[in-house]
Structure formats: C-alpha cells, structure tokens
Write a protein that holds these residues in place. Structure first.
Motif, PDB file in Angstrom:
ATOM      1  N   GLU A 190      33.282  24.808  25.112  1.00 42.42           N
ATOM      2  CA  GLU A 190      33.535  23.320  24.140  1.00 42.42           C
ATOM      3  C   GLU A 190      32.280  23.376  23.021  1.00 42.42           C
ATOM      4  OE1 GLU A 190      33.406  20.408  27.133  1.00 42.42           O
ATOM      5  OE2 GLU A 190      35.264  20.913  27.711  1.00 42.42           O
ATOM      6  N   SER A 222      30.492  25.491  21.834  1.00 40.26           N
ATOM      7  CA  SER A 222      30.671  26.553  20.872  1.00 40.26           C
ATOM      8  C   SER A 222      31.863  26.090  19.825  1.00 40.26           C
ATOM      9  CB  SER A 222      31.319  28.039  21.299  1.00 40.26           C
ATOM     10  OG  SER A 222      30.303  28.795  21.378  1.00 40.26           O
ATOM     11  N   ASP A 223      32.752  25.600  20.206  1.00 41.64           N
ATOM     12  CA  ASP A 223      33.953  25.020  19.195  1.00 41.64           C
ATOM     13  C   ASP A 223      33.588  23.995  18.574  1.00 41.64           C
ATOM     14  OD1 ASP A 223      35.702  27.245  19.628  1.00 41.64           O
ATOM     15  OD2 ASP A 223      36.797  26.132  21.299  1.00 41.64           O
ATOM     16  N   TYR A 261      31.295  25.302  15.715  1.00 41.46           N
ATOM     17  CA  TYR A 261      32.386  26.032  15.012  1.00 41.46           C
ATOM     18  C   TYR A 261      32.943  24.776  13.867  1.00 41.46           C
ATOM     19  CZ  TYR A 261      35.736  29.127  13.202  1.00 41.46           C
ATOM     20  OH  TYR A 261      36.680  30.021  12.487  1.00 41.46           O
ATOM     21  N   SER A 262      33.540  23.995  14.627  1.00 42.73           N
ATOM     22  CA  SER A 262      34.302  22.920  13.658  1.00 42.73           C
ATOM     23  C   SER A 262      33.267  22.191  12.642  1.00 42.73           C
ATOM     24  CB  SER A 262      35.042  22.071  14.329  1.00 42.73           C
ATOM     25  OG  SER A 262      34.196  20.948  15.103  1.00 42.73           O
ATOM     26  N   ASN A 279      39.518  34.328  19.342  1.00 50.18           N
ATOM     27  CA  ASN A 279      39.205  32.959  18.947  1.00 50.18           C
ATOM     28  C   ASN A 279      39.991  31.837  19.946  1.00 50.18           C
ATOM     29  OD1 ASN A 279      38.603  30.578  17.822  1.00 50.18           O
ATOM     30  ND2 ASN A 279      39.246  31.185  15.584  1.00 50.18           N
ATOM     31  N   GLY A 280      39.172  31.204  20.661  1.00 53.42           N
ATOM     32  CA  GLY A 280      39.959  30.285  21.849  1.00 53.42           C
ATOM     33  C   GLY A 280      39.547  30.858  23.000  1.00 53.42           C
ATOM     34  N   LYS A 294      31.265  31.403  20.631  1.00 48.32           N
ATOM     35  CA  LYS A 294      30.995  31.617  19.071  1.00 48.32           C
ATOM     36  C   LYS A 294      29.421  31.626  18.940  1.00 48.32           C
ATOM     37  CE  LYS A 294      35.582  30.270  17.340  1.00 48.32           C
ATOM     38  NZ  LYS A 294      35.949  29.642  18.636  1.00 48.32           N
TER      39      LYS A 294
END
Ligand SMILES: Cc1ncc(COP(=O)(O)O)c(C=O)c1O
Length: 444
Positions: free
Chosen positions: A15, A17-18, A21-22, A44-45, A49
C-alpha cells in the motif's frame, strides 16, 4: 544479521509503495532516476516499488516487507547493505568533512590502492558515475588517436556518444549519431566490418552473460593494436566482482583504458578511469575532465575501506563459491524438471535465469517467476548479483524457492494459463540489447 527470510504466506502488501508511486506520477518524469530500479522492471501490482532499508543481503520495503535481494542496488552493494567496515569509514570521514576547497589525501591513497589492484592502472582518475568515466575514456581516446568513430558493445551510460546508438535517442544531433556504432559480442567479423580509418576506440563490457568464445577478447586486443585503435574495457559489472581488477585481471588482457564504478565503494557513488600513462597524460593539459564532486571524500573513504575489506576477507572467492552453488542448484532443478526453455547463463558473480523464446513469451514467464519470488521474499529481476553477505542460508533458501516456483511455471505453461496466472502488469523489456542494433558494416 541472521539472514532468515520470513516466508510470506501471501503476496506482499504494498500500500505505501503504491501511495508513493501515485504521488510521483506527473511529478517525476519516468518515475525513477535509474531505469533498472523503476516500475517497468517489476510486476506492477505485486512487487513493491520503494525500499527504505537494507542489512547484509536483505532489504525492507516501505510497507516493512523483508526480501532477500539479488539486485544489490543494480551492482554497487558488493559487501552488503550497512556493512560496518564501509559505514564506519564513511562516518569517520563525515566527522571531518564531506568535500573540500582543495584536494584530499584520499585521492592519492585510493589511487595508489587501485594501481596495486588493476593491471592497466598506470594512471587513475575519479568521478561520480559510470557514464562520466566511459565518456572521459571516449574523449581521451579521440584526442590520443586523432580519430572520431567509436565501436561499442554493451551498455555504457546515458551520455550522447553512447545513447545515440539506441532507439531512445531523441535530442542527440545527427552528427553525433554518425560517430558511434555497435558490434556483436563474440563476432570478430562484425568488428572488422565496422572499422574504418576514422575508428578511434572499441569499448565493450568484456563479459555480460556470454563467455568469450574463440579467443574473442584476445583477438580484439590484437586487432586494436594492429589498427591503432584504443581498447577500452567497461568494467562496471566485472570490476571488484569477477576479480578485484575485473575482467582484465581474469582474462589476462591489458586494455588501453578501463572504467569502473558500481561495486568499488559498496554503495557510495564513485567511478574510476584507469589506463596507460601515455594516454591518461592527455588529461594534464589537452583533454578536459573535471567536476565539483570528483574528489568527494566520503566515497573515497568508503572505497578505501571496502577495497581493504575485500582483500582481507577474500570477498571475490566467497562470491565465486556462493554464486557457483546457486548456479549448480538451479541447473539441477532445470535438469530434473526437463524444462529446455530455461537455462542459467553467466558467471558465479553474476548469473541470469534466461528464458529462451522457444518456450513462449519470455517476459510473461519472467513476470510469473518474479511474482512468485516476491511472494516468497526474494527480490528478483532474473539475475543474481552475489555479494559478500549472501550466506549459505540465503543460497539454500533461494534454491528451495526455485524448487517450488519452476514446477509452477512449467504447470501454468503446460495448462496454457500463464497470462492469467500473472496477477499484475507484466515486466517490460529490459533496455540492454548487446547485438544487432545500429551496426555499421563499412566497406574499406
Ligand atoms: C556496463 C555499464 N557501463 C556504464 C554504466 C553507466 O553507469 P552509471 O549509470 O553509473 O552512469 C552502467 C550502468 O548500469 C553499466 O552497466
């Protein structure tokens, strides 16, 4: 460091990481400063990251998942993350200053150390990145020979003279594009066909994963001598891993110039250009190669401590032993499973699980294996960059994971379910083409 991987029972929660990233989207073009660390190289997913911490051969992502790392920061971590000898050297130097208004004694001390280790290092210059020193090598080669064209094989960094050869070469003037061409590894004819009277230098990674065949490197050295072309070894990967002095030591070849970075300072940004004095002397007056941070002391302190540790602990020997154990283990699994589209290529210090295209889509296969590796706590992009911190427990664990994952790969391919078995966006092609691009057959 116990080097015990906690088995993940499921794919990692990523979570944070994402979320990071966003926030990077639209702010940081391409999201990453280093392509090989960026999101396109990981499923990815599924894969994290962002990493926040490392110790030995292990790293932790921003969501606190632990992984056994086989990328080792894309080469630099040769001893291990947070390796005490390197870190104390950095801390001690930090208390005295980072960078200064005059030269620092470490510039001389580390240059002397390097002269002892690297066979062609009659002269030594420092800089910050691999691209700095490959570009300096090209410039001095042109100055020395009075010629302009370059032949290359491998990856050599982001600067114009090299990137002009690849597909993503926007922003580079045509005149520059007309000066560098590539040749194919182990194909001496592709070199001979590309040489003309204006060829100044041949630069190559002496090995990537294929071994030199039919005396390729020695023949190249002979050819260069005969044609008054400088031979440059790009030893970013081979230096301080294959042998302390790199491939030139391993194969007993004395290139005119050689470039090092990555493993030399266990993670600190330092690059080194070594070469024959007569050529390197051009940096005294004619050839310009200077920058603000070239003699920055933390990295030099890290290099000095790391090199001394590598010598004392016989790190190359350890890397060779651990890497070979891993290769043997994986080879055994491939053999038992009779998966003929898989092979291990490379050397113990850096090997790769190669997906041959006879088995279907190699990128999908790689993505599947990667996702299952991450689930089991292994940070994996296909290759194994071995460090001094890769312990027996690490290697045994990795072989055990391969024993689980490769049969799964075989099954999903057999059942025609490979695509649907991948739970995220598959990895993109690695930018690392070393043959058949921008070659220039020249008729003499
Ligand atoms: C063989 C080789 N040469 C040169 C470079 C460029 O080094 P840097 O990214 O530090 O500029 C790299 C980077 O990965 C490399 O692998």
């Amino acid at each position: 460091m116990a080097n015990i991987v906690n088995f993940n029972s499921e794919y990692p929660i990523i979570e944070k990481s994402d979320e990071l990233y966003s926030r990077s989207i639209g702010l940081i073009p391409a999201n990453t400063q280093t392509m090989a660390k960026g999101p396109s190289q990981y499923v990815n997913g599924i894969a994290p990251k962002y990493l926040k911490r490392g110790k030995g051969s292990h790293v932790w992502d921003v969501d606190d998942n632990e992984y056994l790392d086989y990328n080792m920061a894309i080469g630099p971590i040769s001893l291990g993350y947070c390796y005490p000898k390197t870190d104390y050297a950095i801390i001690n130097q930090l208390f005295n200053g980072i960078t200064f208004s005059m030269m620092h004694p470490l510039e001389v001390e580390v240059a002397e150390l390097i002269r002892e280790i690297i066979p062609n290092a009659e002269s030594v210059r420092f800089s910050k990145s691999g691209a700095d020193v490959t570009s300096a090598a090209i410039r001095v080669a042109r100055a020395y020979t009075g010629k302009n064209k370059i032949l290359c094989c491998g990856y050599h960094g982001w600067h114009d003279w090299y990137v002009s050869t690849i597909a993503r070469n926007s922003g580079i003037p045509q005149v520059v594009k007309d000066l560098t061409f590539t040749f194919n590894y182990n194909d001496i004819d592709s070199v001979i066909n590309s040489i003309d009277d204006d060829t100044a230098a041949i630069i190559l990674e002496p090995v990537v994963f294929d071994e030199p065949k039919n005396n390729f490197l020695h023949n190249l050295a002979e050819l260069c001598k005969e044609k008054n072309i400088l031979l440059i070894f790009d030893e970013m990967w081979t230096g301080f891993r294959m042998a302390m002095g790199g491939a030139q030591e391993f194969f007993g070849i004395n290139p005119d110039l050689a470039t090092y970075s990555k493993a030399i300072a266990n993670g600190m940004p330092l690059a080194v250009l070594t070469g024959k004095k007569e050529i390197m002397d051009l940096f005294n007056e004619e050839v310009f190669f200077f920058n603000t941070f070239g003699g920055e002391a933390l990295s030099l302190a890290a290099a000095k401590a790391s090199i001394e540790e590598m010598k004392e602990k016989q790190v190359i020997n350890h890397i060779q032993i651990q890497g070979q154990k891993l290769i043997n283990g994986i080879n055994q699994i491939i053999k038992e499973l009779e998966i003929d589209f898989l092979e291990i290529k490379g050397y113990p210090f850096r090997s790769i699980l190669n997906f041959k295209d006879t088995g279907g889509d190699p990128l999908l296969q790689k993505s599947f294996v990667q996702q299952e590796m991450f689930k089991r706590g292994i940070l994996w992009s296909g290759f194994h960059n071995i460090s001094y911190s890769h312990s027996d427990a690490d290697i045994n664990y990795t072989i055990k994971v391969y024993e689980e994952v490769l049969p799964m790969l075989k099954t999903v391919i057999w059942e025609n379910e490979l695509s649907s078995a991948i739970k995220g966006i598959p990895v993109q092609p690695v930018f690392r083409k070393t043959s058949d691009f921008n070659t220039k057959p020249v008729t003499k």
